[in-house]
Design a protein around this motif. Sequence first.
Motif, PDB file in Angstrom:
ATOM      1  N   LEU A  38      33.336  25.259 -14.081  1.00  0.00           N
ATOM      2  CA  LEU A  38      32.812  24.889 -12.773  1.00  0.00           C
ATOM      3  C   LEU A  38      33.702  25.371 -11.635  1.00  0.00           C
ATOM      4  O   LEU A  38      33.215  25.693 -10.542  1.00  0.00           O
ATOM      5  CB  LEU A  38      32.654  23.365 -12.681  1.00  0.00           C
ATOM      6  CG  LEU A  38      31.456  22.797 -13.431  1.00  0.00           C
ATOM      7  CD1 LEU A  38      31.488  21.275 -13.406  1.00  0.00           C
ATOM      8  CD2 LEU A  38      30.161  23.298 -12.838  1.00  0.00           C
TER       9      LEU A  38
ATOM     10  N   GLN B 281      28.653  17.925 -16.794  1.00  0.00           N
ATOM     11  CA  GLN B 281      30.016  17.448 -16.550  1.00  0.00           C
ATOM     12  C   GLN B 281      30.022  15.928 -16.383  1.00  0.00           C
ATOM     13  O   GLN B 281      30.897  15.244 -16.907  1.00  0.00           O
ATOM     14  CB  GLN B 281      30.596  18.139 -15.317  1.00  0.00           C
ATOM     15  CG  GLN B 281      32.010  17.773 -15.010  1.00  0.00           C
ATOM     16  CD  GLN B 281      33.005  18.426 -15.945  1.00  0.00           C
ATOM     17  OE1 GLN B 281      32.654  19.190 -16.838  1.00  0.00           O
ATOM     18  NE2 GLN B 281      34.252  18.122 -15.745  1.00  0.00           N
TER      19      GLN B 281
ATOM     20  N   SER C 185      35.196  21.874 -16.849  1.00  0.00           N
ATOM     21  CA  SER C 185      35.871  21.788 -15.557  1.00  0.00           C
ATOM     22  C   SER C 185      36.350  23.160 -15.113  1.00  0.00           C
ATOM     23  O   SER C 185      36.185  23.535 -13.942  1.00  0.00           O
ATOM     24  CB  SER C 185      37.063  20.831 -15.637  1.00  0.00           C
ATOM     25  OG  SER C 185      36.637  19.528 -15.912  1.00  0.00           O
TER      26      SER C 185
ATOM     27  N   SER D 195      26.774  20.690 -13.374  1.00  0.00           N
ATOM     28  CA  SER D 195      27.485  19.486 -12.944  1.00  0.00           C
ATOM     29  C   SER D 195      26.899  18.234 -13.597  1.00  0.00           C
ATOM     30  O   SER D 195      27.626  17.259 -13.807  1.00  0.00           O
ATOM     31  CB  SER D 195      27.472  19.362 -11.427  1.00  0.00           C
ATOM     32  OG  SER D 195      26.157  19.299 -10.946  1.00  0.00           O
TER      33      SER D 195
END
Length: 72
Positions: free
Chosen positions: A67, A5, A64, A2
């Motif tokens: 995840l 990201q 994305s 994350s």
Amino acid sequence: MSILQILLSVGLMGVILLQHRKTGGFSGMFGGGTQADAGGGSWQRMNGLNKATVVLTALFMLFSLVLVVLPS
């Protein structure tokens, strides 16, 4: 993952904000391009910021999806 990201999203926002607008008003937002913009060889005609935007967008979308699929 994350953290990566978040870094990708900040980088993508920065690259988008650095670009110059091609047209004014709402015409550019709703497909204001001409037929001359389309066609083969468009990757060679893109400048560095446009290429960086394409690459960062693809990476952002890929991460994305990763995840979402990864179990928490």
